[in-house]
Design a protein around this motif. Structure first.
Motif, short mmCIF file in Angstrom:
data_model
loop_
_atom_site.label_atom_id
_atom_site.label_comp_id
_atom_site.label_asym_id
_atom_site.label_seq_id
_atom_site.Cartn_x
_atom_site.Cartn_y
_atom_site.Cartn_z
N ASN A 67 9.74 7.88 -4.40
CA ASN A 67 8.82 6.74 -4.31
C ASN A 67 9.44 5.48 -4.89
OD1 ASN A 67 6.15 8.36 -3.72
ND2 ASN A 67 7.06 9.32 -5.51
N LEU A 68 9.01 4.34 -4.36
CA LEU A 68 9.20 3.09 -5.07
C LEU A 68 8.22 3.10 -6.24
CD1 LEU A 68 9.17 0.61 -2.05
CD2 LEU A 68 11.19 1.29 -3.37
N ARG A 69 8.60 2.56 -7.37
CA ARG A 69 7.66 2.46 -8.49
C ARG A 69 6.59 1.43 -8.18
NH1 ARG A 69 8.95 6.75 -11.99
NH2 ARG A 69 11.19 6.76 -12.38
N ASN A 70 5.37 1.68 -8.64
CA ASN A 70 4.33 0.65 -8.54
C ASN A 70 4.30 -0.22 -9.79
OD1 ASN A 70 3.14 2.34 -10.41
ND2 ASN A 70 1.43 2.94 -9.09
N HIS A 71 5.25 0.02 -10.70
CA HIS A 71 5.46 -0.86 -11.85
C HIS A 71 6.88 -0.63 -12.37
CE1 HIS A 71 3.75 2.70 -14.34
NE2 HIS A 71 5.06 2.73 -14.47
N PHE A 72 7.38 -1.57 -13.16
CA PHE A 72 8.62 -1.38 -13.90
C PHE A 72 8.25 -1.19 -15.37
CE2 PHE A 72 10.95 -4.25 -10.64
CZ PHE A 72 11.05 -3.17 -9.78
N TRP A 73 8.98 -0.31 -16.05
CA TRP A 73 8.59 0.08 -17.41
C TRP A 73 9.82 0.30 -18.28
CZ3 TRP A 73 9.06 4.80 -20.25
CH2 TRP A 73 8.19 4.92 -21.35
N LYS B 215 0.82 -1.21 0.00
CA LYS B 215 0.00 0.00 0.00
C LYS B 215 0.85 1.26 0.00
CE LYS B 215 -3.92 -2.16 2.38
NZ LYS B 215 -4.77 -2.14 3.60
N GLU B 216 2.02 1.17 0.63
CA GLU B 216 2.88 2.36 0.71
C GLU B 216 3.98 2.28 -0.34
OE1 GLU B 216 2.79 0.13 3.22
OE2 GLU B 216 1.87 1.03 4.99
N PHE B 217 4.11 3.34 -1.12
CA PHE B 217 5.17 3.41 -2.12
C PHE B 217 6.08 4.62 -1.90
CE2 PHE B 217 2.10 0.65 -4.15
CZ PHE B 217 2.90 -0.30 -4.78
N THR B 218 5.61 5.61 -1.14
CA THR B 218 6.47 6.77 -0.90
C THR B 218 7.46 6.45 0.21
OG1 THR B 218 5.10 7.81 0.81
CG2 THR B 218 4.52 8.27 -1.50
N PHE B 219 8.68 6.93 0.06
CA PHE B 219 9.68 6.68 1.09
C PHE B 219 9.29 7.33 2.41
CE2 PHE B 219 12.63 5.93 -2.59
CZ PHE B 219 12.85 4.59 -2.30
N LYS B 220 8.55 8.43 2.36
CA LYS B 220 8.09 9.08 3.58
C LYS B 220 7.21 8.13 4.39
CE LYS B 220 5.79 13.32 5.18
NZ LYS B 220 4.79 12.70 6.06
N GLN B 221 6.26 7.49 3.72
CA GLN B 221 5.38 6.54 4.40
C GLN B 221 6.15 5.33 4.90
OE1 GLN B 221 2.65 6.02 1.05
NE2 GLN B 221 1.00 6.95 2.26
N ILE B 222 7.02 4.82 4.06
CA ILE B 222 7.79 3.63 4.43
C ILE B 222 8.67 3.91 5.63
CG2 ILE B 222 9.61 2.06 3.64
CD1 ILE B 222 8.39 2.38 0.80
N ASN B 223 9.31 5.07 5.63
CA ASN B 223 10.19 5.42 6.76
C ASN B 223 9.41 5.59 8.06
OD1 ASN B 223 12.55 5.38 5.22
ND2 ASN B 223 12.35 7.54 4.63
N GLY C 1 15.78 0.19 -31.13
CA GLY C 1 17.10 0.35 -30.57
C GLY C 1 17.14 -0.12 -29.13
N LYS C 2 18.16 0.26 -28.41
CA LYS C 2 18.31 -0.11 -27.02
C LYS C 2 17.19 0.50 -26.19
CE LYS C 2 21.73 -0.06 -23.28
NZ LYS C 2 23.08 0.38 -22.86
N PRO C 3 16.52 -0.28 -25.34
CA PRO C 3 15.38 0.26 -24.59
C PRO C 3 15.80 1.25 -23.51
CG PRO C 3 15.91 -1.94 -23.80
CD PRO C 3 16.77 -1.70 -25.02
N LYS C 4 14.92 2.18 -23.22
CA LYS C 4 15.09 3.06 -22.08
C LYS C 4 14.40 2.38 -20.90
CE LYS C 4 13.97 7.57 -20.13
NZ LYS C 4 13.29 8.87 -20.31
N ILE C 5 15.17 2.00 -19.90
CA ILE C 5 14.66 1.23 -18.77
C ILE C 5 14.49 2.16 -17.57
CG2 ILE C 5 15.03 -0.75 -17.26
CD1 ILE C 5 16.90 -1.88 -19.48
N GLU C 6 13.26 2.37 -17.19
CA GLU C 6 12.97 3.26 -16.07
C GLU C 6 13.52 2.68 -14.77
OE1 GLU C 6 9.05 5.82 -15.64
OE2 GLU C 6 8.74 3.81 -14.82
N SER C 7 14.05 3.53 -13.90
CA SER C 7 14.62 3.08 -12.64
C SER C 7 13.56 2.54 -11.70
CB SER C 7 15.36 4.24 -11.98
OG SER C 7 15.88 3.84 -10.73
N TRP C 8 13.99 1.85 -10.64
CA TRP C 8 13.06 1.25 -9.66
C TRP C 8 12.52 2.29 -8.69
CZ3 TRP C 8 14.52 1.09 -4.38
CH2 TRP C 8 15.84 1.44 -4.13
N THR C 9 13.07 3.49 -8.72
CA THR C 9 12.59 4.58 -7.87
C THR C 9 12.68 5.89 -8.63
OG1 THR C 9 13.07 5.88 -5.88
CG2 THR C 9 14.91 4.74 -6.88
N ASN C 10 11.82 6.84 -8.27
CA ASN C 10 11.94 8.17 -8.87
C ASN C 10 12.60 9.15 -7.89
OD1 ASN C 10 10.00 8.80 -6.98
ND2 ASN C 10 8.45 9.42 -8.46
#
Length: 220
Positions: free
Chosen positions: A74-80, A14-22, A62-71
């Protein structure tokens, strides 16, 4: 490569923001959460690189642009990951691969984020709807779906087969875009065993390639 049930589980939260997690977890558990995310993301990154190797000879993507696991916040709620042609990096249209708590999607999309900085209009992209019936004659439409860009990510989407078989559904869908765009692609739901996922993703991107090639802005 296989994406397992344990891999999907990292998004079951339910929590993805580092503020909430911390605020809600002890330090040791926070580190475990981060390490779990990093581990699955590295697996995801390797998967995309393996897919890329299978596409090199076609010279479409071409080579894909791989989004990071965090912005950063927040933790991402998906990988893209986004796939564009080597000389088409500045276009809004792209193919993409996404993994969330429910599914893995391989799909064609118009990237709205910062779209004013890239080439290609929503109108030109949506015009591609006219090409889908002819394109679909050359693929197996099983596992293919079509949906609006503005639809919630975890919402059940319209099977492409149903869309193609009913002109009323097509008309209603197109009218409902309301200035948005459509997305089209294959969906593999969580729980389906896919032992060679890199092959499935590469094959799906190759199937979508004819539509992507129709959107090449370099010839306009």
């Amino acid at each position: 490569m296989e994406i397992t049930e344990e891999d999907f589980k990292i998004f079951d939260r339910k929590e993805f923001t580092f503020k909430q997690i911390n605020e809600n977890y002890p330090k040791k558990e926070i580190e475990e959460i981060k390490n779990s995310y990093k581990t699955v993301w590295l697996k995801w990154k390797n998967l995309q690189n393996e897919v890329c190797m299978q596409l090199i000879d076609d010279e479409i993507f071409g080579k894909p642009k791989i989004e990071s696991w965090t912005n950063g916040w927040n933790l991402r709620n998906h990988f893209w990951s986004a796939y564009r042609g080597v000389e088409r990096q500045e276009e809004n249209a792209c193919a993409a691969v996404l993994m969330n708590c429910k599914q893995i999607q391989i799909y064609l999309m118009f990237q709205h984020y910062k779209s004013d900085r890239r080439k290609g209009t929503k109108e030109d992209y949506n015009h591609l709807l006219k090409a889908i019936p002819a394109w679909s004659q050359h693929i197996d439409t099983a596992d293919y779906y079509i949906w609006r860009q503005q639809d919630p990510e975890l919402e059940n989407h319209l099977p492409l087969k149903n869309y193609l078989e009913d002109s009323a559904i097509q008309k209603q869908f197109q009218e409902s875009l309301e200035g948005g765009t459509f997305q089209l692609g294959k969906i593999f739901y969580r729980g389906i065993e896919l032992n060679n996922l890199e092959d499935e993703i590469a094959e799906s991107l190759k199937e979508l390639a004819p539509l992507y090639l129709l959107l090449d802005t370099r010839n306009r």
